[in-house]
Design an enzyme around this catalytic site. Structure first.
Site, PDB file in Angstrom:
ATOM      1  N   SER A   1     -14.289   1.009  33.348  1.00  0.00           N
ATOM      2  CA  SER A   1     -13.765   2.295  33.803  1.00  0.00           C
ATOM      3  C   SER A   1     -12.547   2.019  34.672  1.00  0.00           C
ATOM      4  O   SER A   1     -12.267   0.864  35.005  1.00  0.00           O
ATOM      5  CB  SER A   1     -14.828   3.082  34.591  1.00  0.00           C
ATOM      6  OG  SER A   1     -15.168   2.394  35.785  1.00  0.00           O
TER       7      SER A   1
ATOM      8  N   LEU B   1     -18.081   5.645  39.653  1.00  0.00           N
ATOM      9  CA  LEU B   1     -16.950   6.552  39.470  1.00  0.00           C
ATOM     10  C   LEU B   1     -15.923   6.015  38.473  1.00  0.00           C
ATOM     11  O   LEU B   1     -15.740   4.808  38.338  1.00  0.00           O
ATOM     12  CB  LEU B   1     -16.251   6.806  40.809  1.00  0.00           C
ATOM     13  CG  LEU B   1     -17.069   7.502  41.899  1.00  0.00           C
ATOM     14  CD1 LEU B   1     -16.215   7.707  43.139  1.00  0.00           C
ATOM     15  CD2 LEU B   1     -17.634   8.830  41.402  1.00  0.00           C
TER      16      LEU B   1
ATOM     17  N   HIS C   1     -17.680  -3.250  34.189  1.00  0.00           N
ATOM     18  CA  HIS C   1     -19.023  -3.100  34.749  1.00  0.00           C
ATOM     19  C   HIS C   1     -19.998  -4.120  34.191  1.00  0.00           C
ATOM     20  O   HIS C   1     -20.832  -4.664  34.921  1.00  0.00           O
ATOM     21  CB  HIS C   1     -19.565  -1.695  34.457  1.00  0.00           C
ATOM     22  CG  HIS C   1     -18.842  -0.605  35.157  1.00  0.00           C
ATOM     23  ND1 HIS C   1     -19.201  -0.152  36.410  1.00  0.00           N
ATOM     24  CD2 HIS C   1     -17.764   0.135  34.783  1.00  0.00           C
ATOM     25  CE1 HIS C   1     -18.379   0.824  36.771  1.00  0.00           C
ATOM     26  NE2 HIS C   1     -17.512   1.012  35.803  1.00  0.00           N
TER      27      HIS C   1
ATOM     28  N   LEU D   1     -20.772  -7.027  30.737  1.00  0.00           N
ATOM     29  CA  LEU D   1     -20.648  -7.697  29.445  1.00  0.00           C
ATOM     30  C   LEU D   1     -22.033  -8.237  29.120  1.00  0.00           C
ATOM     31  O   LEU D   1     -22.635  -8.932  29.938  1.00  0.00           O
ATOM     32  CB  LEU D   1     -19.625  -8.834  29.504  1.00  0.00           C
ATOM     33  CG  LEU D   1     -19.359  -9.628  28.214  1.00  0.00           C
ATOM     34  CD1 LEU D   1     -18.028 -10.369  28.315  1.00  0.00           C
ATOM     35  CD2 LEU D   1     -20.447 -10.643  27.883  1.00  0.00           C
TER      36      LEU D   1
ATOM     37  N   TYR E   1     -16.195 -16.784  33.599  1.00  0.00           N
ATOM     38  CA  TYR E   1     -15.066 -15.862  33.654  1.00  0.00           C
ATOM     39  C   TYR E   1     -13.755 -16.582  33.950  1.00  0.00           C
ATOM     40  O   TYR E   1     -12.685 -16.147  33.506  1.00  0.00           O
ATOM     41  CB  TYR E   1     -15.334 -14.756  34.672  1.00  0.00           C
ATOM     42  CG  TYR E   1     -16.387 -13.781  34.197  1.00  0.00           C
ATOM     43  CD1 TYR E   1     -16.150 -12.949  33.110  1.00  0.00           C
ATOM     44  CD2 TYR E   1     -17.642 -13.704  34.811  1.00  0.00           C
ATOM     45  CE1 TYR E   1     -17.116 -12.064  32.649  1.00  0.00           C
ATOM     46  CE2 TYR E   1     -18.612 -12.831  34.352  1.00  0.00           C
ATOM     47  CZ  TYR E   1     -18.349 -12.009  33.274  1.00  0.00           C
ATOM     48  OH  TYR E   1     -19.313 -11.145  32.809  1.00  0.00           O
TER      49      TYR E   1
END
Length: 202
Positions: free
Chosen positions: A92, A106, A117, A119, A163
């Protein structure tokens, strides 16, 4: 907020295996597409199995999955094998430099940061590199969105090397805690890859 420029990028992501002559109406062997609220239950089942067994907490509950797939489906990406969801990312927009607890629920339509948010990969398809491949495709897709400046996420310490291999850099300890869990915040400079954007077909 227009995503017209991204539509052209998503089309080549459909990969089909050769189909014998005379065989029709078969599902693509491998397909990448944005998710919709109709995918929410499949998403949550994979997420719940992946996270509950490890940390005891899901990044998104089912109603939150539906919430983001309704508000910003273009910031999600699912990997389907023969019509079955095997891995996904949900994001988002966010409008601050660092994540706060508000970022967990939000979507800020005028933000320039994509908050990733979650994976997750279905248990049957883990240890096959699918998480890395999906993240690479997702970041390529974000480069086609002119309003996106960077991507951020928070993860547990043992996931930091994963990551980092995808190009994320450590921002530092996250200000967010979930129960007993602490997180590291990481970022990826999407806008910094101007050359990649020019040569990605966007």
């Amino acid at each position: 907020m227009s995503v017209v420029s991204a539509v052209r990028f998503l089309k080549p992501l459909h990969m089909r295996s050769p189909v014998p002559q005379g065989r029709r109406h078969t599902l693509p062997a491998s397909e990448f597409r944005s998710l919709s609220p109709e995918d929410a239950i499949s998403v949550f089942e994979i997420e719940r199995e992946a996270f509950i067994s490890v940390s005891g907490e899901c990044p998104l509950h089912l109603d939150e999955v539906r919430h983001f797939l309704t508000l910003c489906p273009e910031l999600s990406l699912g990997w389907f094998e023969e019509g079955r969801l095997v891995a996904f990312i949900i994001g988002s927009l966010w409008d601050q430099e660092r994540l706060t607890t508000d970022a967990l629920t939000l979507h800020k339509p005028h933000g320039t940061t994509v908050h990733i948010h979650v994976l997750a990969v279905h248990r049957t398809f883990r240890q096959q590199g699918k998480g890395s491949i999906l993240m690479w495709r997702y970041l390529q897709y974000l480069r086609c969105l002119p309003y996106v400046r960077r991507a951020v996420l928070m993860c547990e310490d043992f996931l930091v090397p994963f990551y980092q291999k995808s190009g994320f850099k450590v921002l530092g300890p996250s200000n967010i805690t979930v129960g007993p869990l602490n997180f590291t915040e990481m970022f990826y400079p999407v806008r910094g890859h101007a050359f990649m954007r020019r040569n990605s077909g966007c």
